[in-house]
Design an enzyme around this catalytic site. Structure first.
Site, mmCIF file in Angstrom:
data_model
loop_
_atom_site.group_PDB
_atom_site.id
_atom_site.type_symbol
_atom_site.label_atom_id
_atom_site.label_comp_id
_atom_site.label_asym_id
_atom_site.label_seq_id
_atom_site.Cartn_x
_atom_site.Cartn_y
_atom_site.Cartn_z
ATOM 1 N N HIS A 26 0.896 -1.124 0.052
ATOM 2 C CA HIS A 26 0.041 0.250 0.008
ATOM 3 C C HIS A 26 0.948 1.275 -0.183
ATOM 4 O O HIS A 26 1.969 1.396 0.312
ATOM 5 C CB HIS A 26 -1.027 0.097 1.120
ATOM 6 C CG HIS A 26 -0.406 0.221 2.658
ATOM 7 N ND1 HIS A 26 0.054 -0.873 3.293
ATOM 8 C CD2 HIS A 26 0.110 1.321 3.170
ATOM 9 C CE1 HIS A 26 0.588 -0.633 4.529
ATOM 10 N NE2 HIS A 26 0.491 0.657 4.424
ATOM 11 N N ARG A 30 -2.316 10.901 4.237
ATOM 12 C CA ARG A 30 -3.209 11.341 5.333
ATOM 13 C C ARG A 30 -4.427 12.240 4.611
ATOM 14 O O ARG A 30 -4.519 12.990 3.724
ATOM 15 C CB ARG A 30 -2.228 12.511 6.084
ATOM 16 C CG ARG A 30 -1.344 11.881 6.977
ATOM 17 C CD ARG A 30 -0.359 12.755 7.704
ATOM 18 N NE ARG A 30 0.395 11.968 8.538
ATOM 19 C CZ ARG A 30 1.664 11.499 8.187
ATOM 20 N NH1 ARG A 30 1.943 11.686 7.010
ATOM 21 N NH2 ARG A 30 2.284 10.506 9.017
ATOM 22 N N GLU A 93 -3.913 3.390 1.275
ATOM 23 C CA GLU A 93 -4.202 3.467 2.821
ATOM 24 C C GLU A 93 -4.460 5.138 2.904
ATOM 25 O O GLU A 93 -3.590 5.820 2.814
ATOM 26 C CB GLU A 93 -2.950 3.067 3.730
ATOM 27 C CG GLU A 93 -3.157 3.338 5.087
ATOM 28 C CD GLU A 93 -1.845 3.223 6.162
ATOM 29 O OE1 GLU A 93 -1.590 3.966 6.855
ATOM 30 O OE2 GLU A 93 -1.200 2.344 5.710
ATOM 31 N N ASN A 97 -5.934 11.485 11.340
ATOM 32 C CA ASN A 97 -5.628 11.786 12.647
ATOM 33 C C ASN A 97 -6.989 12.397 13.099
ATOM 34 O O ASN A 97 -7.536 13.549 12.572
ATOM 35 C CB ASN A 97 -4.644 12.761 12.481
ATOM 36 C CG ASN A 97 -3.320 12.169 12.009
ATOM 37 O OD1 ASN A 97 -2.903 11.154 12.752
ATOM 38 N ND2 ASN A 97 -2.758 12.644 10.960
ATOM 39 N N GLU A 166 -3.138 10.578 -11.073
ATOM 40 C CA GLU A 166 -2.997 10.388 -12.497
ATOM 41 C C GLU A 166 -3.845 9.543 -13.191
ATOM 42 O O GLU A 166 -4.166 8.339 -12.300
ATOM 43 C CB GLU A 166 -1.536 9.899 -12.809
ATOM 44 C CG GLU A 166 -1.317 9.884 -14.320
ATOM 45 C CD GLU A 166 0.347 9.360 -14.651
ATOM 46 O OE1 GLU A 166 0.698 9.325 -15.758
ATOM 47 O OE2 GLU A 166 0.648 9.103 -13.736
#
Length: 179
Positions: A26, A30, A93, A97, A166
């Site tokens: 992966h 964030r 992934e 937070n 892309e």
């Protein structure tokens, strides 16, 4: 002799047998608001969430997504699905937070503004023209359309956190990079 690797300075001619079975699982990015990002990746790209992992003591959650290949059948059992998820290839992934969605000062660097770093992820589509029409229908912001710039048949769109994606149709690219 079968193709092994293109050769350039620094490329290992022979790789160690000890790396047999290594797989790129992966790439992590964030995100500020999981609801917004999950809506984007599942609605616009048809991705599915394979697994969410929460780390309460560290105040973050991980969301593992993929583009279904049609042949994968993730296990129902959550533990088995966790193991299965970490054995897949090419997952995205998204790391959230906790509380960032409510903090106006939180913004993540897209890697393309200065100082440059991370560049983009890439999604291959079966029909670039259809994908562009789909993105237009859903008001996905373009950075570059396929007919613009010096890279024809390559598009770039922006996700809710500003990351570049892309978009390519593999069948259109046999001459790419041949100068």
């Amino acid at each position: 002799m079968a193709f092994n690797t293109e050769r350039y300075p620094g490329v290992a001619e022979n790789v160690s047998d000890r790396t047999a079975g290594f797989t790129l699982n992966h790439c992590m990015m964030r995100i500020k608001d999981p609801e917004r990002s999950l809506a984007f990746y599942t609605n616009i790209f048809g991705m599915r969430v394979l697994r969410r992992l929460d780390f309460a003591e560290l105040n973050f959650s991980l969301y593992f997504l993929n583009c279904p290949a049609g042949t994968d059948d993730p296990p129902e059992d959550i533990g088995d699905r966790t193991v299965w998820t970490f054995s897949q290839r090419g997952l995205l992934e998204l790391t959230h937070n906790w509380g960032s969605e409510d903090d106006p000062d939180v913004a993540y660097h897209d890697g393309n503004s200065e100082p440059q770093g991370f560049g983009h992820i890439c999604i291959s589509v079966p029909d670039l023209d259809d994908a562009v029409a789909w993105f237009d229908d859903n008001e996905v912001p373009f950075i570059k359309r396929p007919e613009q710039g010096k890279l024809p048949d390559v598009a770039f769109v922006r996700d809710p956190d500003g990351y570049w994606i892309e978009i390519v149709e593999a069948a259109r690219l046999p001459g790419l990079g041949r100068g």
